[in-house]
Design a protein around this motif. Structure first.
Motif, mmCIF file in Angstrom:
data_model
loop_
_atom_site.group_PDB
_atom_site.id
_atom_site.type_symbol
_atom_site.label_atom_id
_atom_site.label_comp_id
_atom_site.label_asym_id
_atom_site.label_seq_id
_atom_site.Cartn_x
_atom_site.Cartn_y
_atom_site.Cartn_z
ATOM 1 N N THR A 1 0.794 -1.266 0.039
ATOM 2 C CA THR A 1 -0.018 0.075 0.179
ATOM 3 C C THR A 1 0.968 1.754 -0.420
ATOM 4 O O THR A 1 2.361 1.573 0.432
ATOM 5 C CB THR A 1 -0.725 0.188 1.312
ATOM 6 N N GLY A 2 0.053 2.386 -0.337
ATOM 7 C CA GLY A 2 0.992 3.552 -0.851
ATOM 8 C C GLY A 2 2.326 3.504 -2.074
ATOM 9 O O GLY A 2 3.330 3.670 -1.680
ATOM 10 N N ALA A 3 2.078 2.324 -3.231
ATOM 11 C CA ALA A 3 3.151 1.711 -3.777
ATOM 12 C C ALA A 3 3.322 2.645 -4.577
ATOM 13 O O ALA A 3 4.486 3.121 -5.675
ATOM 14 C CB ALA A 3 2.746 0.905 -4.361
ATOM 15 N N GLY B 1 7.813 7.286 -2.920
ATOM 16 C CA GLY B 1 8.582 7.595 -1.432
ATOM 17 C C GLY B 1 9.283 5.643 -1.380
ATOM 18 O O GLY B 1 9.284 5.130 -2.376
ATOM 19 N N ILE B 2 9.145 5.018 -0.605
ATOM 20 C CA ILE B 2 9.208 4.103 0.126
ATOM 21 C C ILE B 2 8.382 2.885 -0.729
ATOM 22 O O ILE B 2 8.729 2.162 -0.570
ATOM 23 C CB ILE B 2 8.826 4.056 1.766
ATOM 24 N N GLY B 3 7.245 3.317 -0.300
ATOM 25 C CA GLY B 3 5.668 1.827 -1.009
ATOM 26 C C GLY B 3 7.021 1.735 -2.508
ATOM 27 O O GLY B 3 6.336 0.844 -2.708
ATOM 28 N N THR C 1 11.124 11.946 0.277
ATOM 29 C CA THR C 1 10.054 11.121 -0.099
ATOM 30 C C THR C 1 8.948 12.416 -0.319
ATOM 31 O O THR C 1 9.293 13.801 -0.219
ATOM 32 C CB THR C 1 9.277 10.097 0.726
ATOM 33 N N ASN C 2 7.838 12.340 -0.684
ATOM 34 C CA ASN C 2 7.094 12.867 -1.020
ATOM 35 C C ASN C 2 5.945 13.507 0.039
ATOM 36 O O ASN C 2 4.301 13.813 -0.024
ATOM 37 C CB ASN C 2 5.514 12.520 -2.229
ATOM 38 N N ILE C 3 6.066 12.776 1.346
ATOM 39 C CA ILE C 3 5.199 13.181 2.597
ATOM 40 C C ILE C 3 4.943 14.092 2.566
ATOM 41 O O ILE C 3 4.171 15.052 3.344
ATOM 42 C CB ILE C 3 5.954 12.681 3.967
HETATM 43 P P1 NAD Z 1 5.310 9.465 0.006
HETATM 44 O O1 NAD Z 1 3.540 10.483 -0.277
HETATM 45 O O2 NAD Z 1 6.488 9.958 -0.541
HETATM 46 O O3 NAD Z 1 3.622 7.890 0.075
HETATM 47 C C1 NAD Z 1 2.940 7.932 0.173
HETATM 48 C C2 NAD Z 1 1.607 7.238 -0.551
HETATM 49 O O4 NAD Z 1 0.724 6.676 0.162
HETATM 50 C C3 NAD Z 1 1.295 7.814 -1.566
HETATM 51 O O5 NAD Z 1 1.216 7.791 -3.099
HETATM 52 C C4 NAD Z 1 -0.242 8.170 -1.248
HETATM 53 O O6 NAD Z 1 -0.890 8.572 -2.224
HETATM 54 C C5 NAD Z 1 -0.318 6.802 -0.310
HETATM 55 N N1 NAD Z 1 -1.787 7.740 0.597
HETATM 56 C C6 NAD Z 1 -1.938 8.073 0.775
HETATM 57 N N2 NAD Z 1 -3.455 7.749 1.822
HETATM 58 C C7 NAD Z 1 -4.443 6.736 1.248
HETATM 59 C C8 NAD Z 1 -4.255 6.451 1.552
HETATM 60 N N3 NAD Z 1 -5.928 6.952 1.957
HETATM 61 N N4 NAD Z 1 -4.662 5.505 0.640
HETATM 62 C C9 NAD Z 1 -4.508 4.724 -0.219
HETATM 63 N N5 NAD Z 1 -3.048 5.183 -0.507
HETATM 64 C C10 NAD Z 1 -2.904 6.138 -0.120
HETATM 65 O O7 NAD Z 1 5.272 9.199 1.761
HETATM 66 P P2 NAD Z 1 6.283 7.833 2.500
HETATM 67 O O8 NAD Z 1 7.245 8.899 3.325
HETATM 68 O O9 NAD Z 1 6.779 7.416 1.024
HETATM 69 O O10 NAD Z 1 5.621 7.595 3.606
HETATM 70 C C11 NAD Z 1 5.429 6.325 3.350
HETATM 71 C C12 NAD Z 1 5.186 5.794 4.716
HETATM 72 O O11 NAD Z 1 6.427 5.479 5.355
HETATM 73 C C13 NAD Z 1 3.907 6.360 5.931
HETATM 74 O O12 NAD Z 1 3.774 6.020 6.398
HETATM 75 C C14 NAD Z 1 5.055 7.625 6.460
HETATM 76 O O13 NAD Z 1 3.799 7.751 7.677
HETATM 77 C C15 NAD Z 1 6.267 6.740 6.669
HETATM 78 N N6 NAD Z 1 7.274 7.256 7.125
HETATM 79 C C16 NAD Z 1 8.070 7.975 6.484
HETATM 80 C C17 NAD Z 1 8.742 8.990 6.963
HETATM 81 C C18 NAD Z 1 9.729 10.123 5.718
HETATM 82 O O14 NAD Z 1 9.994 10.949 6.251
HETATM 83 N N7 NAD Z 1 9.746 10.314 4.613
HETATM 84 C C19 NAD Z 1 9.251 8.755 8.305
HETATM 85 C C20 NAD Z 1 9.179 8.027 8.759
HETATM 86 C C21 NAD Z 1 7.985 7.465 8.737
#
Ligand code: NAD
Length: 271
Positions: free
Chosen positions: A24-26, A29-31, A204-206
């Motif tokens: 999920t969230g693929a 970023g991380i996904g 990432t794009n968070i």
């Molecule tokens: P990101 O914004 O680059 O990617 C997150 C993805 O989740 C996006 O593609 C977005 O569309 C999707 N998403 C959001 N809400 C959704 C929903 N309701 N249903 C389906 N998809 C949904 O951010 P990331 O940093 O890759 O985040 C991934 C995870 O890592 C998150 O759980 C975040 O809390 C965690 N995280 C991120 C960081 C950081 O610094 N980037 C640090 C710690 C934890």
């Protein structure tokens, strides 16, 4: 070594060969990084995300690499859609071995007294309920063969509490750790492992999912953190570094690890 042996050796190096992964969230970023890496290592990948061009790009990239993927437009906070998406992955490939419950948002960053109940609910529903739903609907498909579930939590809510205004986010991330441990014990009989990763700052794009309220200034702590607050990297980590950890936890190499949180933060939280 002849060509046949070399090819065989390359195949043996595919660490999740023929496994089916739901991520999920693929789309970002991380996904996204995990989806690409798992696909490179032989997994078929179901990409779950909101409908945006990013997810379709990931799907295309995997297919161009010769891998197999399927994007399903799904909001992880919607039980019916999560159920249907996971069912569709099972129908496509006949099994589910790996679940990476990773979708998440920062949500509204605000003093608690100014946080609306709706904003609180949105963050908790996306991050914590979304994780529960993803795991819940995957379990029936994983019980027969066992597998690995990986949940993305954070250093926020576990080792770090200085993300001022992030009370909803940190609470959702703390909840994910408790949930992962409960699930690890409950699912051990089915040989389903459950682990949780806690990234520090990752590029990432968070930021796009962050909404700071104007009232935030009144609770800011007057401490300036040094630039490059990750001793190991002197800056944020990269999604690909987190993907390496996800691959390890998804593969047989971590076969005796369950119910564990792994911090991946360049020693940020030791400061
Ligand atoms: P990101 O914004 O680059 O990617 C997150 C993805 O989740 C996006 O593609 C977005 O569309 C999707 N998403 C959001 N809400 C959704 C929903 N309701 N249903 C389906 N998809 C949904 O951010 P990331 O940093 O890759 O985040 C991934 C995870 O890592 C998150 O759980 C975040 O809390 C965690 N995280 C991120 C960081 C950081 O610094 N980037 C640090 C710690 C934890």
């Amino acid at each position: 070594m002849n060509i046949t042996e070399e090819k065989q050796q390359q195949t043996n190096m595919l660490r999740v060969k023929d496994k089916v992964a739901v991520i999920t969230g693929a789309g970002s970023g991380i996904g996204r990084a995990a989806a690409l890496l798992l696909a490179k290592h032989g997994a078929k990948v179901c990409l779950i995300d909101l409908n945006n061009n990013r997810s379709e790009t990931v799907e295309k990239q995997i297919n161009e690499l010769g891998g197999e993927s399927l994007f399903i437009d799904t909001d992880v906070s919607d039980p019916d859609r999560v159920n249907k998406a996971i069912q569709a992955a099972f129908e496509q490939w006949g099994r589910i071995d790996i679940v990476f419950a990773n979708a998440g948002i920062n949500g509204v960053v605000s003093p608690i007294e100014d946080m609306t109940p709706e904003a609180w609910d949105h963050t908790l529903t996306t991050n914590l309920k979304g994780t529960f739903l993803t795991v819940k609907y995957a379990i029936p498909h994983m019980k027969k063969n066992g597998g690995s579930i990986i949940i993305t939590s954070s250093i926020n809510g576990s080792r770090k509490f200085s993300g001022i205004g992030m009370s909803a986010y940190s609470s959702s991330k703390a909840g994910q750790i408790a949930f992962a441990k409960m699930a690890a014990l409950e699912l051990a009989n089915y040989k389903i492992r459950v682990n949780v990763i806690c990234p520090g700052a990752i590029q990432t794009n968070i930021g796009e999912s962050t909404k700071e309220t104007p009232q935030l200034d009144k609770i800011k702590i007057p401490v300036k953190y040094p630039e490059g607050s990750q001793p190991l990297e002197h800056g944020p980590g990269q999604p690909e570094q987190v993907a390496d950890l996800v691959l390890f936890l998804a593969s047989q190499e971590s076969s005796h690890i369950s119910g564990t949180e792994v911090f991946i933060d360049g020693a940020e939280t030791l400061l």
